[in-house]
Design a protein around this motif. Sequence first.
Motif, PDB file in Angstrom:
ATOM      1  N   LEU A  45       0.143  -2.504   5.555  1.00  7.42           N
ATOM      2  CA  LEU A  45       1.034  -3.539   6.075  1.00  7.42           C
ATOM      3  C   LEU A  45       1.358  -4.561   4.982  1.00  7.42           C
ATOM      4  N   LEU A  46       0.307  -4.991   4.262  1.00  7.92           N
ATOM      5  CA  LEU A  46       0.525  -5.980   3.203  1.00  7.92           C
ATOM      6  C   LEU A  46       1.385  -5.395   2.087  1.00  7.92           C
ATOM      7  N   ALA A  47       1.156  -4.113   1.762  1.00  6.27           N
ATOM      8  CA  ALA A  47       1.974  -3.466   0.734  1.00  6.27           C
ATOM      9  C   ALA A  47       3.436  -3.436   1.180  1.00  6.27           C
ATOM     10  N   GLY A  48       3.665  -3.141   2.459  1.00  6.51           N
ATOM     11  CA  GLY A  48       5.029  -3.127   2.992  1.00  6.51           C
ATOM     12  C   GLY A  48       5.678  -4.491   2.857  1.00  6.51           C
ATOM     13  N   ILE A  49       4.917  -5.526   3.219  1.00  9.13           N
ATOM     14  CA  ILE A  49       5.463  -6.887   3.148  1.00  9.13           C
ATOM     15  C   ILE A  49       5.815  -7.230   1.702  1.00  9.13           C
ATOM     16  N   ALA A  50       4.907  -6.884   0.775  1.00  6.01           N
ATOM     17  CA  ALA A  50       5.156  -7.188  -0.635  1.00  6.01           C
ATOM     18  C   ALA A  50       6.391  -6.434  -1.128  1.00  6.01           C
ATOM     19  N   ALA A  51       6.463  -5.147  -0.817  1.00  6.80           N
ATOM     20  CA  ALA A  51       7.584  -4.333  -1.292  1.00  6.80           C
ATOM     21  C   ALA A  51       8.902  -4.870  -0.749  1.00  6.80           C
ATOM     22  N   PHE A  52       8.935  -5.213   0.554  1.00  9.45           N
ATOM     23  CA  PHE A  52      10.165  -5.715   1.148  1.00  9.45           C
ATOM     24  C   PHE A  52      10.567  -7.045   0.515  1.00  9.45           C
TER      25      PHE A  52
END
Lengths: 246, 131, 211, 219
Positions: free
Chosen positions: A193-200
């Motif tokens: 989830l955190l990786a998704g937030i960072a990537a977005f």
Amino acid sequence: MSQPTAPSSPSRGRVVVAVLAVLAAAVLAGVSPADAVQGELVRIMYVHVPAAWLAYLAFVVTLVGSVGYLVTRRFVFDRLAEASAEVGVYFTGLAIALGMIWAKPTWGVWWTWDARLTLTAIMFFVYLGYLALRRATAEPAVRARRAAVLGILGVVQIPLVHFSVVWWRTLHQPPTLIKPDKPSIEGTMLMALLAGIAAFTVVYGLLVARRMELARLEADLAAAEASLDRPVAGSAVTAPELGEAR
Amino acid sequence: MRRYAKFLVGAGILVAVLGVLIVNLNDNLVYFQTPTEVVERPAGDARLRLGGQVVPDSVERTATETSFLVTDGRVAVPVRHVGAPPDLFQPGIGVVVEGSWDGETFRSDTMLVKHDENYSPEDPERPFTSP
Amino acid sequence: MEPLVRLDALRVDVGSTPILRDLDLVVESGETVGLFGANGAGKTTVLRVVATLRRPSAGTARVLGVDVASDARFEVRRRIGYVGHLPGLYPDLTLAENLGFAAEVLGLPADRVGEVLAQVGLAGAADRLASACSHGMQRRAEFARQLLVEPELLLLDEPHSALDVDAVDLVEGLVARVVERGGGAILVSHDRDRVAKLADRCVELVDGRLR
Amino acid sequence: MIPFRRAALAVARRELRRERRRGTVAWVTIPFGVVALLLVPLAVGTEQVLLRRIGPGLYWVVVLLFGVLVAVGDHDGRSQRDATALLGIDPVAELTGRALAATLLLLGFELATGVAAVVLYDLPVVGLPQLVVVMVLVAAGLGLLGTVAGAVAGAGPGAALVPLLVAPLAVPLLLGATQTLDGFVQGRSTISWILMMIVAVTVSAVVVVVAAAPLQEGR
């Protein structure tokens, strides 16, 4: 007259970082375990939550741009507000659409009128209205001023949308990450989830920068054309050739 | 900057009004009522939404109906749901049912499964299984 | 042969106020007539009657062989070119799209649009919205439309307003083209001298009558 | 004289192009229609059972009231009308082209708000052939009525009258649409309602043909 300059393409480095971030997030979302209750449906969350986060971020940046414009009257802030609102509307729509796709098998309906859903929809339409207002106003200074007022007022909705699930009893689940005690999510899922937030967030930065650049070029072009209008010589208006026909 | 003072005052008033609304509208903005609330405030024939956890071991299914108890930890209400429940329906999960009282039982015709904010893997022993 | 335009005892009222009274005017083939007069003298009304856009209250007006009050007016409209003093372009379309619509209706090839826009010196502004064009540029586009339509009767209302020196020549060229092919023109202006340069003869309109 | 078909198609293309430039339907009318579909349940209650029952009716009311705004389009000033008339376009062809463009825009509007209604109210999509026929007939009827009303009211302050002029006349379309789909669900014959809608559309078309010349020339 400001001379139109060639579009500066975004540095290749930034694009590579964005692509890598999205890939990493996608891999993490793919290998993270299925949820005990939702099963594979949980993977929608890895895009839905980052999209919703970007909506908040984008509209806060629109607020910053709007205040910045009203204080300094520099158009770069207006372009920041516009670019961010456009990206924000896109990601709000994405969050709503993904939420619906998740809701149909989970809740059994595409849509229902709980506080979170209704307020999110209203936020979506308010910022859609913001973009429509921009389209409808031709004069740049007037457009920037009106849009800035709406961009500042609109931000009131963000805390309402986010805390709606805490303040009122809703069907939508309360926040998992941003809440008083520690996140109630298993480690691998949290990482995904955190990786998704960072990537977005990286993608958001890229999109806004690109959109601002485009807006600047449009403004330059309009300015260039306007200045060609008065003296008749120039590329847009030339001497008529009809005389030869006489 | 004096012009923005007015704007700030306006924004302040707006925030204050919203704060009052949030506190006072509490009852009207809730999506569902808890078992304790529906028992304390009889609703007559009116339709309402009831939400809570499905008591484990209380679920009985027939061809057209599902009966179970819904609890908020203090009170348990017997619910008779007509129609097929959603796929995720299972003992222990949160549900919101829509319907009205039929004597002592709550008769529901619409059921929404309420997911909570906790996410945990299917099998905690093997967190990195690929799907 | 019947003249291009024949007005007989033409009268036009707005409500009970007469705008034109007992007006007789003939325009023959190959002729350019200048019509001048003060503001409010009824110049524009004469042009609109001749363009079949306004019915006479009394008297007759025959244009290109048909009575303007009859349904035959629909048959001759395509042969009349009229440039009013307000631009008749759709503001939310580009100049090329505005003229492209005319070309489509008339069944002309689409590349004619680029040609006529180049002829009036607007090749560089073809893809600009009409609303983003100055008044003078819109007038030039109107003249380009007349080049496309190739009318037999050309009616210009204040042809020189909002035009620069180059575009004034354009008016002259346009009139010459129509006359060359055996057509005729009526030019309306408050400025006698400018119209007199282009016209074969001039008539003055005072208080709704010719003098 | 300019061939009728060519003129009407050119006018329709012109109107669609103008809408694409303005974006009023895509950016204002459709979102506003969806907002209306979203807000009505806040007033009447948000129970799924109730919404599934009244949802189709709410949808058609929204189509009717907001569709009028789509159908009217943007009215021309006198100078644009003069320029178009002098190209030799028959007034009937002008209005037919406008009605055609309005019908296509209305179909887009019906589709967009229809998807929203199905999703929001959890409506079952049944009787697809009937649904398609009804949507086309409503779009054509509203397109024709809106075009006539737009020509009657003209530009300026009169334009605000158009919804009031059209809405009562569109009642046969509203009734036909709701009754046809209702009848399908309950297994009744729907042919008479469809016929009624066809009659309503035909009458509107006749009105366009008869009224075109006086409306376009009478000013």
